[in-house]
Design a protein around this motif. Structure first.
Motif, PDB file in Angstrom:
ATOM      1  N   ALA A   1       0.826  -1.214   0.000  1.00 19.38           N
ATOM      2  CA  ALA A   1       0.000   0.000   0.000  1.00 19.38           C
ATOM      3  C   ALA A   1       0.859   1.263   0.000  1.00 19.38           C
ATOM      4  CB  ALA A   1      -0.922  -0.003   1.216  1.00 19.38           C
ATOM      5  N   TYR A   2       2.007   1.216   0.635  1.00 15.23           N
ATOM      6  CA  TYR A   2       2.929   2.352   0.730  1.00 15.23           C
ATOM      7  C   TYR A   2       4.323   1.861   0.437  1.00 15.23           C
ATOM      8  CZ  TYR A   2       0.077   5.779   3.400  1.00 15.23           C
ATOM      9  OH  TYR A   2      -0.836   6.695   3.822  1.00 15.23           O
TER      10      TYR A   2
ATOM     11  N   LEU B   1      -1.395  -0.977   7.219  1.00 17.35           N
ATOM     12  CA  LEU B   1      -2.263   0.206   7.352  1.00 17.35           C
ATOM     13  C   LEU B   1      -3.336  -0.050   8.401  1.00 17.35           C
ATOM     14  CD1 LEU B   1      -2.793   1.583   3.739  1.00 17.35           C
ATOM     15  CD2 LEU B   1      -1.648   2.693   5.653  1.00 17.35           C
ATOM     16  N   MET B   2      -3.875  -1.256   8.393  1.00 14.82           N
ATOM     17  CA  MET B   2      -4.885  -1.616   9.397  1.00 14.82           C
ATOM     18  C   MET B   2      -4.272  -1.569  10.802  1.00 14.82           C
ATOM     19  SD  MET B   2      -8.069  -2.911   9.588  1.00 14.82           S
ATOM     20  CE  MET B   2      -9.070  -4.035  10.521  1.00 14.82           C
ATOM     21  N   ARG B   3      -3.070  -2.051  10.940  1.00 14.05           N
ATOM     22  CA  ARG B   3      -2.382  -1.994  12.239  1.00 14.05           C
ATOM     23  C   ARG B   3      -2.187  -0.540  12.668  1.00 14.05           C
ATOM     24  NH1 ARG B   3       1.093  -6.605   9.696  1.00 14.05           N
ATOM     25  NH2 ARG B   3       0.072  -8.409  10.663  1.00 14.05           N
ATOM     26  N   HIS B   4      -1.784   0.290  11.733  1.00 11.83           N
ATOM     27  CA  HIS B   4      -1.573   1.711  12.012  1.00 11.83           C
ATOM     28  C   HIS B   4      -2.870   2.401  12.435  1.00 11.83           C
ATOM     29  CE1 HIS B   4      -0.491   5.884  11.488  1.00 11.83           C
ATOM     30  NE2 HIS B   4      -1.371   6.005  10.507  1.00 11.83           N
TER      31      HIS B   4
ATOM     32  N   ARG C   1       7.361   1.746  14.587  1.00  8.68           N
ATOM     33  CA  ARG C   1       7.502   0.861  15.752  1.00  8.68           C
ATOM     34  C   ARG C   1       6.186   0.154  16.063  1.00  8.68           C
ATOM     35  NH1 ARG C   1       9.613   4.223  19.851  1.00  8.68           N
ATOM     36  NH2 ARG C   1       7.601   4.358  20.845  1.00  8.68           N
ATOM     37  N   VAL C   2       5.084   0.882  15.971  1.00 10.10           N
ATOM     38  CA  VAL C   2       3.780   0.288  16.257  1.00 10.10           C
ATOM     39  C   VAL C   2       3.429  -0.787  15.230  1.00 10.10           C
ATOM     40  CG1 VAL C   2       1.297   0.784  16.209  1.00 10.10           C
ATOM     41  CG2 VAL C   2       2.818   2.199  17.569  1.00 10.10           C
ATOM     42  N   VAL C   3       3.662  -0.503  13.963  1.00  9.74           N
ATOM     43  CA  VAL C   3       3.351  -1.482  12.923  1.00  9.74           C
ATOM     44  C   VAL C   3       4.178  -2.752  13.142  1.00  9.74           C
ATOM     45  CG1 VAL C   3       3.562  -1.951  10.440  1.00  9.74           C
ATOM     46  CG2 VAL C   3       2.484   0.157  11.228  1.00  9.74           C
ATOM     47  N   THR C   4       5.437  -2.574  13.515  1.00 10.06           N
ATOM     48  CA  THR C   4       6.288  -3.730  13.807  1.00 10.06           C
ATOM     49  C   THR C   4       5.775  -4.472  15.045  1.00 10.06           C
ATOM     50  OG1 THR C   4       8.189  -2.621  12.818  1.00 10.06           O
ATOM     51  CG2 THR C   4       8.649  -4.451  14.332  1.00 10.06           C
ATOM     52  N   LYS C   5       5.451  -3.728  16.073  1.00  7.10           N
ATOM     53  CA  LYS C   5       4.972  -4.315  17.331  1.00  7.10           C
ATOM     54  C   LYS C   5       3.686  -5.121  17.125  1.00  7.10           C
ATOM     55  CE  LYS C   5       3.211  -2.787  21.800  1.00  7.10           C
ATOM     56  NZ  LYS C   5       2.892  -1.614  22.605  1.00  7.10           N
ATOM     57  N   LEU C   6       2.815  -4.633  16.266  1.00  8.30           N
ATOM     58  CA  LEU C   6       1.539  -5.319  16.012  1.00  8.30           C
ATOM     59  C   LEU C   6       1.641  -6.312  14.853  1.00  8.30           C
ATOM     60  CD1 LEU C   6      -0.968  -2.328  16.396  1.00  8.30           C
ATOM     61  CD2 LEU C   6      -0.365  -4.068  18.089  1.00  8.30           C
TER      62      LEU C   6
ATOM     63  N   LEU D   1      -8.892   8.568   5.255  1.00  6.35           N
ATOM     64  CA  LEU D   1      -7.703   8.710   4.417  1.00  6.35           C
ATOM     65  C   LEU D   1      -7.084   7.341   4.126  1.00  6.35           C
ATOM     66  CD1 LEU D   1      -5.318  10.416   3.153  1.00  6.35           C
ATOM     67  CD2 LEU D   1      -4.255  10.169   5.411  1.00  6.35           C
ATOM     68  N   HIS D   2      -6.896   6.562   5.173  1.00  5.72           N
ATOM     69  CA  HIS D   2      -6.263   5.259   4.984  1.00  5.72           C
ATOM     70  C   HIS D   2      -7.198   4.247   4.330  1.00  5.72           C
ATOM     71  CE1 HIS D   2      -2.441   6.407   6.372  1.00  5.72           C
ATOM     72  NE2 HIS D   2      -2.850   6.736   7.583  1.00  5.72           N
ATOM     73  N   LEU D   3      -8.475   4.440   4.468  1.00  3.73           N
ATOM     74  CA  LEU D   3      -9.416   3.616   3.705  1.00  3.73           C
ATOM     75  C   LEU D   3      -9.205   3.868   2.218  1.00  3.73           C
ATOM     76  CD1 LEU D   3     -11.753   1.694   3.300  1.00  3.73           C
ATOM     77  CD2 LEU D   3     -13.317   3.612   3.746  1.00  3.73           C
ATOM     78  N   GLY D   4      -9.022   5.113   1.851  1.00 11.42           N
ATOM     79  CA  GLY D   4      -8.727   5.444   0.454  1.00 11.42           C
ATOM     80  C   GLY D   4      -7.441   4.782  -0.014  1.00 11.42           C
TER      81      GLY D   4
END
Length: 158
Positions: free
Chosen positions: A36-37, A48-51, A85-90, A148-151
């Motif tokens: 996605a990015y 993105l969902m984790r974020h 860090r959060v995306v990695t953690k989750l 925004l992230h849904l887009g």
């Protein structure tokens, strides 16, 4: 007036969440893994969902701090580092677990909104973006951020 604000933000939050869940609930395993990015870090749709899941939790904590008279995040807060860090953690959380967490986060956010009095909406503090924002602005930002992230997700999966 506070009740009008509460109703308006709750309606906005409900609409964006419904749209978000309607989209992600139909994704295939392959779509969850779609890139996605790719600016800086590479994030897949699941990232993105984790974020989004963690963002609402964090912004609620921020608003609680501001409501209590806190200044918000520190002036040297690094949002990019935090997000990565959060995306990695989750990283071990799958779609259903994330949707469950989103539901818990939303229930907590709505309960917080119910505690707000008219004077609370204008209280300001430093958001993770380093902008000074009111509690009302952060509430709207949560919904806007999710949209925004849904887009981004829709664009990634076609």
């Amino acid at each position: 007036m506070a009740d009008d604000k509460k109703a308006a933000i709750k309606a906005k939050l409900a609409a964006t969440r419904e749209d978000f869940l309607n989209t992600v609930s139909d994704l295939t395993a392959e779509q969850w893994e779609t890139l996605a990015y790719s600016e800086g870090s590479e994030w897949r749709v699941i990232d993105l969902m984790r974020h989004v899941t963690d963002s609402e939790r964090g912004q609620l904590g921020l608003m609680m701090l501001i409501k209590g008279g806190g200044e918000g995040v520190s002036a040297d807060f690094d949002l990019t580092r935090w997000n990565q860090r959060v995306v990695t953690k989750l990283g071990d959380k799958g779609p259903q677990e994330l949707m469950d967490s989103m539901a818990q986060n939303r229930a907590a956010l709505l309960a917080f909104i119910d505690t707000l009095e008219e004077k609370d909406w204008a209280k300001k503090g430093r958001h993770a973006s380093l902008y000074i924002m009111s509690i009302e602005e952060v509430c709207h930002l949560i919904a806007d951020h999710e949209a925004l992230h849904l887009g981004n997700i829709r664009e990634a999966v076609g």
